[in-house]
Design an enzyme around this catalytic site. Sequence first.
Site, PDB file in Angstrom:
ATOM      1  N   HIS A  75       0.866  -1.168   0.000  1.00 47.61           N
ATOM      2  CA  HIS A  75       0.000   0.000   0.000  1.00 47.61           C
ATOM      3  C   HIS A  75       0.914   1.233   0.000  1.00 47.61           C
ATOM      4  O   HIS A  75       2.126   1.116   0.266  1.00 47.61           O
ATOM      5  CB  HIS A  75      -0.879  -0.008   1.247  1.00 47.61           C
ATOM      6  CG  HIS A  75      -2.102  -0.872   1.137  1.00 47.61           C
ATOM      7  ND1 HIS A  75      -3.125  -0.837   2.052  1.00 47.61           N
ATOM      8  CD2 HIS A  75      -2.474  -1.777   0.187  1.00 47.61           C
ATOM      9  CE1 HIS A  75      -4.075  -1.688   1.690  1.00 47.61           C
ATOM     10  NE2 HIS A  75      -3.706  -2.282   0.575  1.00 47.61           N
ATOM     11  N   GLU A 119       1.418   3.714   2.087  1.00 47.87           N
ATOM     12  CA  GLU A 119       2.149   4.032   3.320  1.00 47.87           C
ATOM     13  C   GLU A 119       3.217   2.972   3.626  1.00 47.87           C
ATOM     14  O   GLU A 119       4.326   3.312   4.063  1.00 47.87           O
ATOM     15  CB  GLU A 119       1.176   4.126   4.505  1.00 47.87           C
ATOM     16  CG  GLU A 119       0.090   5.171   4.326  1.00 47.87           C
ATOM     17  CD  GLU A 119      -1.160   4.614   3.642  1.00 47.87           C
ATOM     18  OE1 GLU A 119      -1.035   3.746   2.750  1.00 47.87           O
ATOM     19  OE2 GLU A 119      -2.261   5.042   4.009  1.00 47.87           O
ATOM     20  N   CYS A 121      -5.614   2.240   5.518  1.00 44.98           N
ATOM     21  CA  CYS A 121      -6.249   0.967   5.913  1.00 44.98           C
ATOM     22  C   CYS A 121      -5.704   0.524   7.276  1.00 44.98           C
ATOM     23  O   CYS A 121      -4.768   1.123   7.810  1.00 44.98           O
ATOM     24  CB  CYS A 121      -5.973  -0.107   4.867  1.00 44.98           C
ATOM     25  SG  CYS A 121      -4.374  -0.903   5.061  1.00 44.98           S
ATOM     26  N   CYS A 148      -1.875  -0.196   7.311  1.00 42.50           N
ATOM     27  CA  CYS A 148      -1.050   1.016   7.317  1.00 42.50           C
ATOM     28  C   CYS A 148      -1.236   1.789   8.626  1.00 42.50           C
ATOM     29  O   CYS A 148      -0.288   2.373   9.151  1.00 42.50           O
ATOM     30  CB  CYS A 148      -1.389   1.863   6.097  1.00 42.50           C
ATOM     31  SG  CYS A 148      -1.020   0.983   4.551  1.00 42.50           S
TER      32      CYS A 148
END
Lengths: 159, 159
Positions: free
Chosen positions: A62, A64, A91, A94
């Site tokens: 993702h 991050e 999410c 993260c």
Amino acid sequence: MDDIDKLGLSTAIAKARKSYQEGGIPIGAALVYHGSSTDPKDAVVLGCAHNSRIQKSSATLHGEIAALEDAGRLKAQVYRGSTMYTTLSPCLMCTGAILLYKIPRVVIGENESWVGGEELLKSQGVEVIVVDNAECKTLMKKFIVEKPEEWNEDIGEIQ
Amino acid sequence: MDDIDKLGLSTAIAKARKSYQEGGIPIGAALVYHGSSTDPKDAVVLGCAHNSRIQKSSATLHGEIAALEDAGRLKAQVYRGSTMYTTLSPCLMCTGAILLYKIPRVVIGENESWVGGEELLKSQGVEVIVVDNAECKTLMKKFIVEKPEEWNEDIGEIQ
């Protein structure tokens, strides 16, 4: 947003834009160290990256996580003087990474397309700022309409 | 533990052992699909890996994240029929990844050396089993004594 925030978010947006242009999920992030300063001259972009589910066939990169990975191995003190910038509400994975490293501040481009772990972050004392950025919203909304299967896969939802 | 759990945990331990032998952090994990079956013949090891902070200079490849990455892109349904095996109590990042993908079950080798996000997992309905495995404890305790700086870095603690 102060000038460091403008730098951090624009770095994250540039990564999201690049990912979209590559056919990937348009979420970008940047980890910026600034300590107690608000002067952009003191800011250091430690890492910045975009979601790479499609580009690298990755289940964990993702925006991050990819930005943390781009930053490489850091001492705990460095994370604690940094802000995480991300184009979309983070999410739970993260969110957990931000909590693991005790990053004290998260600036989020938008949370209209999707809301992640913001309440968990706040409950643990993390400062969360949502800026409602137009380009972040446009990129996400286009992607979700164009590639709903990939988007659902990215957030663990059944299609 | 049933026979699938023995397979899953022994796979995670083998990865932890390998990491220790390489000079790395001895935490391993395995993601195993079994659906509703308890017969090991129905189990599929989707991904298995070890913490790679030292080996790959990685800030995010904890055992569980590395196992998810090793498993590659999966549909949501696959995660929901799987168990995550990990030699040590999962940190908040790995806890968040388990919650993101709605993995319903986590088997943990030990939580004597360190406790991560077990309560958060349980609060979200994840089944958490801690087996208090002797080899998992021995590996972690040796590593923490031998390389305290790397261990603190891995859990975001100031040294």
